[in-house]
Write a protein that holds these residues in place. Structure first.
Motif, PDB file in Angstrom:
ATOM      1  N   ASP A   1       0.813  -1.216   0.000  1.00 38.83           N
ATOM      2  CA  ASP A   1       0.000   0.000   0.000  1.00 38.83           C
ATOM      3  C   ASP A   1       0.851   1.273   0.000  1.00 38.83           C
ATOM      4  N   LEU A   2       1.998   1.231   0.666  1.00 37.75           N
ATOM      5  CA  LEU A   2       2.877   2.398   0.740  1.00 37.75           C
ATOM      6  C   LEU A   2       4.333   1.952   0.715  1.00 37.75           C
ATOM      7  N   VAL A   3       5.140   2.623  -0.109  1.00 35.46           N
ATOM      8  CA  VAL A   3       6.590   2.449  -0.100  1.00 35.46           C
ATOM      9  C   VAL A   3       7.210   3.758   0.367  1.00 35.46           C
ATOM     10  N   THR A   4       8.085   3.676   1.359  1.00 35.99           N
ATOM     11  CA  THR A   4       8.801   4.861   1.829  1.00 35.99           C
ATOM     12  C   THR A   4      10.305   4.611   1.752  1.00 35.99           C
ATOM     13  N   ALA A   5      11.044   5.706   1.713  1.00 39.13           N
ATOM     14  CA  ALA A   5      12.502   5.664   1.879  1.00 39.13           C
ATOM     15  C   ALA A   5      12.903   7.008   2.460  1.00 39.13           C
TER      16      ALA A   5
ATOM     17  N   GLY B   1      -1.915   2.798  -4.724  1.00 31.84           N
ATOM     18  CA  GLY B   1      -0.924   2.831  -3.654  1.00 31.84           C
ATOM     19  C   GLY B   1      -0.032   4.051  -3.786  1.00 31.84           C
ATOM     20  N   SER B   2       0.679   4.390  -2.705  1.00 40.90           N
ATOM     21  CA  SER B   2       1.471   5.615  -2.678  1.00 40.90           C
ATOM     22  C   SER B   2       2.931   5.355  -2.356  1.00 40.90           C
TER      23      SER B   2
ATOM     24  N   VAL C   1      13.132  17.555   2.020  1.00 42.89           N
ATOM     25  CA  VAL C   1      12.407  17.550   0.754  1.00 42.89           C
ATOM     26  C   VAL C   1      11.755  16.182   0.628  1.00 42.89           C
ATOM     27  N   CYS C   2      10.560  16.128   0.050  1.00 44.94           N
ATOM     28  CA  CYS C   2       9.836  14.872  -0.049  1.00 44.94           C
ATOM     29  C   CYS C   2       9.197  14.727  -1.421  1.00 44.94           C
ATOM     30  N   VAL C   3       9.454  13.599  -2.050  1.00 50.72           N
ATOM     31  CA  VAL C   3       8.826  13.259  -3.326  1.00 50.72           C
ATOM     32  C   VAL C   3       7.671  12.299  -3.043  1.00 50.72           C
ATOM     33  N   LEU C   4       6.478  12.679  -3.483  1.00 53.87           N
ATOM     34  CA  LEU C   4       5.271  11.911  -3.212  1.00 53.87           C
ATOM     35  C   LEU C   4       4.628  11.504  -4.525  1.00 53.87           C
ATOM     36  N   GLY C   5       4.069  10.304  -4.562  1.00 49.26           N
ATOM     37  CA  GLY C   5       3.404   9.865  -5.772  1.00 49.26           C
ATOM     38  C   GLY C   5       2.311   8.860  -5.469  1.00 49.26           C
TER      39      GLY C   5
ATOM     40  N   ARG D   1       6.637  17.231  -5.595  1.00 46.34           N
ATOM     41  CA  ARG D   1       7.870  17.350  -4.818  1.00 46.34           C
ATOM     42  C   ARG D   1       7.705  18.536  -3.875  1.00 46.34           C
ATOM     43  N   VAL D   2       7.792  18.252  -2.580  1.00 44.27           N
ATOM     44  CA  VAL D   2       7.607  19.284  -1.563  1.00 44.27           C
ATOM     45  C   VAL D   2       8.968  19.620  -0.967  1.00 44.27           C
ATOM     46  N   THR D   3       9.354  20.880  -1.065  1.00 48.99           N
ATOM     47  CA  THR D   3      10.627  21.331  -0.492  1.00 48.99           C
ATOM     48  C   THR D   3      10.344  22.274   0.670  1.00 48.99           C
ATOM     49  N   GLN D   4      11.404  22.677   1.340  1.00 52.30           N
ATOM     50  CA  GLN D   4      11.288  23.632   2.450  1.00 52.30           C
ATOM     51  C   GLN D   4      10.395  23.119   3.577  1.00 52.30           C
TER      52      GLN D   4
END
Length: 271
Positions: A106-110, A134-135, A263-267, A196-199
């Motif tokens: 359901d979710l992959v993180t790193a 899934g995200s 910073v986070c990349v979300l998809g 892509r969320v920065t700051q």
């Protein structure tokens, strides 16, 4: 939080002691995204490049099962030794060869790990193991830290920046993905629905000794240490001395705050 280069038991212990869990504001960004995408059911989350498990455990309260994976046997052993959630387990495997069935996750993180991977191969694995809708959340902190203590924050930050400037000479080329705010990671994510969320700014309380330990755990410091042990040890010793002198204190257990930018990349995978 994986480290690709220095796979020793010492470094696993160092990670466990000095690396911090994903901070509050980063967690808010990730979990708000999951709520926005209405990720349900929340059965299986996989934390890739989990290191000694600090990041894996934040998922335990939201998923039925959480699996942390890392290529380092020493890191996984350290994670297992401190495991405290019955629904969290750990496996040794490469990020590019995940031991999960197609469409089962359901979710992959790193967290502070994806830049070490073979990103094109890893992205194929993410696409393979995620179920429809899934995200994925891939994050890292910037090397541009700040330090905060009474009226000497600016000077402390200058000292830290100088030390990091020396260490960056020993950085693996993959660290450029971090310096580039994960734009390469974002571009290679094979989903149309992505951002892509920065700051993402947080402050983390640490002692002076913990700041030095954190620097010691960095891959670039470990490379410096192997290249010139005396110079590397001297750098951190002098950095600590400069911190204490600037703060006007004698104990390296004195508490301060470290400012970090994530910073986070979300998809979200399509149907």
């Amino acid at each position: 939080m994986a480290m690709r280069s220095c796979d020793t038991q010492y470094n696993a212990v160092s990670y466990q002691k000095y690396r911090f869990s994903p901070p509050e504001n980063l967690q808010k960004v990730i979990f708000s995204y999951l709520e926005e995408k209405k990720l349900a059911p929340m059965r299986l989350a996989v934390d890739v490049g989990c290191g000694s498990g600090q990041s894996t455990c934040i998922l335990a309260a939201r998923f039925e099962e959480v699996v942390g994976t890392d290529i380092s046997e020493a890191q996984i052993q350290a994670a297992k030794e401190t495991a405290s959630f019955p629904n969290v387990s750990y496996r040794v495997c490469p990020a590019e060869e995940l031991p999960f069935e197609d469409g089962s996750v359901d979710l992959v993180t790193a967290f502070t790990a994806a830049h070490w991977f073979d990103i094109p191969r890893f992205m194929k694995e993410v696409d393979r193991v995620l179920r429809p809708h899934g995200s994925v959340a891939l994050s890292t902190y910037s090397p541009n830290f700040s330090m905060h203590y009474k009226d000497c924050s600016e000077r402390l930050t200058e000292i830290l920046t100088e030390t990091q400037g020396v260490l960056l000479k020993y950085a693996n080329e993959k660290v450029n993905r971090v310096i580039g705010d994960y734009k390469e990671v974002f571009d290679l994510l094979p989903f149309q629905d992505k951002r892509r969320v920065t700051q993402i700014i947080d402050k983390i309380p640490m002692s002076v000794a913990e700041v030095i330990g954190f620097l010691h755990s960095m891959s670039m410091y470990q490379t410096f240490l192997r290249s010139d042990p005396e110079a590397a040890k001297s750098l951190l010793q002098k950095t600590e001395e400069r911190f204490l002198e600037t703060m006007g204190v004698g104990s390296n257990e004195t508490q301060l705050e470290i400012g970090i930018k994530n910073v986070c990349v979300l998809g979200c995978k399509g149907p």
